[in-house]
Design an enzyme around this catalytic site. Structure first.
Site, PDB file in Angstrom:
ATOM      1  N   HIS A   1     -14.511 -24.058  13.942  1.00 19.19           N
ATOM      2  CA  HIS A   1     -15.684 -24.878  14.265  1.00 19.19           C
ATOM      3  C   HIS A   1     -15.979 -25.772  13.066  1.00 19.19           C
ATOM      4  O   HIS A   1     -15.243 -25.738  12.058  1.00 19.19           O
ATOM      5  CB  HIS A   1     -16.876 -23.992  14.645  1.00 19.19           C
ATOM      6  N   GLU A   2     -17.064 -26.527  13.155  1.00 21.88           N
ATOM      7  CA  GLU A   2     -17.410 -27.496  12.092  1.00 21.88           C
ATOM      8  C   GLU A   2     -17.552 -26.832  10.724  1.00 21.88           C
ATOM      9  O   GLU A   2     -17.302 -27.459   9.703  1.00 21.88           O
ATOM     10  CB  GLU A   2     -18.712 -28.221  12.426  1.00 21.88           C
ATOM     11  N   GLY A   3     -17.983 -25.582  10.698  1.00 24.01           N
ATOM     12  CA  GLY A   3     -18.116 -24.875   9.416  1.00 24.01           C
ATOM     13  C   GLY A   3     -16.756 -24.786   8.724  1.00 24.01           C
ATOM     14  O   GLY A   3     -16.634 -25.065   7.526  1.00 24.01           O
ATOM     15  N   HIS A   4     -15.731 -24.390   9.498  1.00 23.72           N
ATOM     16  CA  HIS A   4     -14.373 -24.321   8.915  1.00 23.72           C
ATOM     17  C   HIS A   4     -13.911 -25.712   8.492  1.00 23.72           C
ATOM     18  O   HIS A   4     -13.295 -25.883   7.442  1.00 23.72           O
ATOM     19  CB  HIS A   4     -13.379 -23.774   9.941  1.00 23.72           C
TER      20      HIS A   4
HETATM   21  O1  PAF Z   1     -14.566 -15.256   6.936  1.00 25.21           O
HETATM   22  C1  PAF Z   1     -13.531 -15.091   7.599  1.00 25.21           C
HETATM   23  O2  PAF Z   1     -13.197 -15.887   8.453  1.00 25.21           O
HETATM   24  C2  PAF Z   1     -12.666 -13.876   7.338  1.00 25.21           C
HETATM   25  O3  PAF Z   1     -13.430 -12.773   6.984  1.00 25.21           O
HETATM   26  C3  PAF Z   1     -11.549 -14.128   6.323  1.00 25.21           C
HETATM   27  C4  PAF Z   1     -12.107 -14.498   4.957  1.00 25.21           C
HETATM   28  C5  PAF Z   1     -10.645 -15.226   6.814  1.00 25.21           C
HETATM   29  C6  PAF Z   1     -10.706 -12.861   6.134  1.00 25.21           C
HETATM   30  O4  PAF Z   1     -10.091 -12.481   7.331  1.00 25.21           O
END
Ligand code: PAF
Length: 278
Positions: free
Chosen positions: A31-34
């Site tokens: 999503h936008e956060g990522h």
């Molecule tokens: O925050 C997340 O999406 C997960 O906990 C991570 C850091 C990718 C570890 O699986």
């Protein structure tokens, strides 16, 4: 944009990358956060790697591992326009092999916040992040502030294990009405989506009280608890006003504090937090 499905493929790509490498670790269903993490990495690093891996070890029994949203094609189509260099999309068996006996655990976190409510969760996070850092060997790794305890755990692991990587935290991205972005928001019915606003409302109220001079930790926690209690669809796991590093509950907020909460809306468990700072 290249896609690596195995550890060997990811390592081969990494060897070809010159300059600095930024890693954005995710569970996928972006999503936008990522995407804000990807953009931050794009600005600072020469090469950007995104991992999308639904990590089984960070889900406890009875949690949503089996139904966690998963759509790699959708993730790839969101990442392509962002100038990402490589996406690491491993199968479970690539990351966890038969006979694996090594896990990473940051001591002292299991009776606090997420650690107390999701046994084994933080150990699963620390273990997979350690594996991803070893496989990708980034100069920087980018994490959202929404998973505040995860960030504390990852920073501590990096420090304690002398890992040569900079951990970069980025602010939580919110929907226009305040709901923190989360892949789990897709589970919410329209009525639950409305009820879920109680999390950001409670945090906003804590910010307002803090801005108005309130420094008593218990009074801040009680006010958040009361507001959550007014929402019939919400069931509270915890509210916390804690030290930003140790995550111990504060009687009195003298410097900064992490105000955080976890709430179940129907079957969906949501977390959110803000930093209270004068
Ligand atoms: O925050 C997340 O999406 C997960 O906990 C991570 C850091 C990718 C570890 O699986």
């Amino acid at each position: 944009m290249e896609v690596a499905a195995t550890v060997e493929e990811m390592r081969a790509l990494r060897r070809r990358f010159e300059g600095s490498v930024g890693l954005v670790p995710t569970l996928g269903f972006l999503h936008e956060g990522h995407l804000s993490l990807v953009r931050a990495a794009r600005q600072r690093d020469d090469r950007v790697v995104v991992s999308c891996f639904v990590n089984p070890t960070q889900f406890g029994p009875g949690e949503d591992y089996e139904r966690y949203p998963h759509d790699p094609e959708r993730d790839l189509s969101l990442l392509r326009p962002e100038g990402v260099d490589a996406v690491f999309l491993p199968a479970k068996e690539e990351i966890y092999r038969d006979g694996d006996a090594t896990f990473v655990e940051v001591a002292g976190m299991d009776d606090l916040l997420e650690g107390a409510h999701r046994p084994g969760h933080l150990r699963g996070v620390a273990t997979v992040v350690a594996k991803l850092l070893h496989i990708v060997q980034p100069h920087r790794a980018y994490f959202g502030q929404k998973d505040a305890q995860q960030l504390v755990v990852v920073r501590r692991m990096v420090r304690d294990l002398h890992l040569d990587v900079e951990i970069v935290a980025r602010p939580t991205v919110r929907e226009p009405d305040g709901l923190a972005m989360s892949s789990r928001n897709v589970y919410l019915s329209p009525q639950e989506r409305e009820a879920a606003l109680v999390l950001s409302k409670a945090l906003r109220q804590a910010e307002q009280r803090f801005a108005g001079g309130e420094r008593d930790g218990e009074r801040l926690r009680t006010a958040m608890r009361e507001l959550i209690g007014q929402e019939p669809l919400a069931q509270l796991d915890y509210v916390s006003v804690a030290d930003v590093e140790t995550l111990q509950e504060l009687e009195l907020v003298e410097g900064a504090a992490l105000a955080s909460l976890a709430v179940r809306i129907g079957r969906t468990r949501l977390i959110d937090n803000v930093i209270l700072q004068s």
